[in-house]
Design an enzyme around this catalytic site. Structure first.
Site: not given
Ligand code: UT7
Length: 341
Positions: A126, A268, A298
């Site tokens: 990226c 980004h 993204n």
């Molecule tokens: O160019 C670089 C590319 N990548 C990035 O920049 C990624 C950067 N990271 C992020 O954008 C975020 O970490 C994410 C969007 C990927 C995830 O968001 P988060 O607020 O960090 O969520 P999390 O991983 O802490 O998950 C919270 C909860 C979990 O459930 P439990 O364990 O609390 O029950 C996940 O299983 O949200 C759940 N979850 C979802 N729920 C509904 C994860 N993805 C989803 C989803 N829909 N798509």
């Protein structure tokens, strides 16, 4: 780990004279995704700021990576008043080239008929577009190149694991392109500095295990989706906020400026919450931050040039303004470029 380019003794500097962008036609909304994986429009919009993204139609020749790059390049050439035979160099930032051999840059050269150019791909994930623009700037300031076509284009849908709800909601396809031309060193309109960095120790937080020379895409690797992006979202999030902030400060301080002298921050677009956290750290109003993640997700190396092209074309970016391009990506890689438009 970090290179700085500034105050060289070159009689030349680089000026961006044209911008362009292109996206596939098909929109994939959060509601569409909720039919494929266990998610909702509300969760995606709240946690990422994304509402929809564009996805190529596989097999459509007009939506190959280099075809999107081609459409973006034509618009950039038109804005710059240049023709393909005036391009000396094509640098194509991508991690999803049409084919591994030849490069997307050579496909683009073929489509444009840019016969005088030499062409290469650059992989910094990226961060690729900022790395490519910094590279073009170096060639131009060395005197070796007068006109460079710099492209950032990715078809991340081809490496997205569509069964992983924590990553498949983030990505989209698109292309951005700049024409960069040689100007005199003290031109009021020029690239002022570039800062690049990387930390290969953090390779594991975002990688594609199979498809390179380490691991072939065997039937077993395929069945485990090892040829798709594997991401540790939370770890990337923290590192992204820190490094985007650090590289923004480096660019501002190296040019003896104050944050309030930056007219537009062009970060980004990985997650709106990352962008907002960086703006808060820098004490920078969101009204001066370019955002297109809501409509395109993204798009990897295409996020910065497409967001900037939109603002150039709708008149938000005005001549003489100071623009801060600020990126991070897999590798991990980082970088910022300061531009006086
Ligand atoms: O160019 C670089 C590319 N990548 C990035 O920049 C990624 C950067 N990271 C992020 O954008 C975020 O970490 C994410 C969007 C990927 C995830 O968001 P988060 O607020 O960090 O969520 P999390 O991983 O802490 O998950 C919270 C909860 C979990 O459930 P439990 O364990 O609390 O029950 C996940 O299983 O949200 C759940 N979850 C979802 N729920 C509904 C994860 N993805 C989803 C989803 N829909 N798509």
């Amino acid at each position: 780990m970090n290179t700085v380019t500034q105050n060289s003794h070159s009689p030349y500097s680089s000026r961006i004279t044209g911008t362009g962008s292109a996206f596939p036609q098909n929109r994939l909304t959060n509601h569409d995704l909720a039919k494929r994986v266990d998610t909702s429009d509300e969760w995606i919009a709240d946690r990422t700021g994304i509402r929809e993204r564009r996805i190529v139609r596989p097999g459509d020749p007009s939506e190959q990576n280099s075809s999107l790059g081609y459409a973006a390049a034509l618009k950039a050439l038109e804005m710059a008043g240049k023709t393909p035979d005036q391009i000396d160099q094509i640098i194509y930032a991508t991690v999803t080239p049409d084919t591994l051999i030849p490069s997307a840059a050579c496909w683009l050269q073929h489509k444009l008929g840019a016969r005088r150019a030499w062409a290469m791909d650059l992989n910094a994930a990226c961060s690729g577009f900022v790395y490519a623009l910094a590279t073009a700037d170096q060639f131009i300031r060395s005197g070796q190149v007068r006109t460079s076509l710099v492209v950032g284009a990715d078809v991340l849908s081809s490496v997205t694991n569509w069964s992983d709800r924590s990553s498949c909601i983030l990505f989209g396809d698109g292309a951005g392109a700049f024409i960069v031309e040689q100007t005199h060193a003290q031109s009021p309109h020029r690239i002022l500095s570039s800062h690049l960095g990387s930390d290969g120790d953090l390779w594991e937080v975002f990688h594609i295990p199979a498809g390179g020379s380490n691991l072939e895409v065997t039937p077993e690797a395929y069945s485990k989706n090892l040829h798709k992006m594997n991401m540790k979202g939370k770890e990337i999030f923290k590192s992204a906020v820190r490094t985007l902030s650090d590289y923004a400060v480096m660019a501002i301080e190296a040019n003896g400026l104050k944050p309030e002298e930056i007219d537009w921050l062009i970060p980004h677009q990985a997650n709106l919450r990352i962008i907002e956290a960086v703006a808060k750290r820098l004490n920078f109003p969101m009204s001066k931050v370019l955002v297109n993640i809501d409509r395109f997700g993204n798009t990897s190396s295409a996020t910065v040039p497409t967001a900037m092209d939109e603002a150039v074309r709708d008149g938000r970016i005005q001549k003489g303004q100071t623009l801060l391009l600020d990126v991070f990506g897999a590798g991990l890689t980082y970088g910022s470029i300061l531009v006086r438009w």
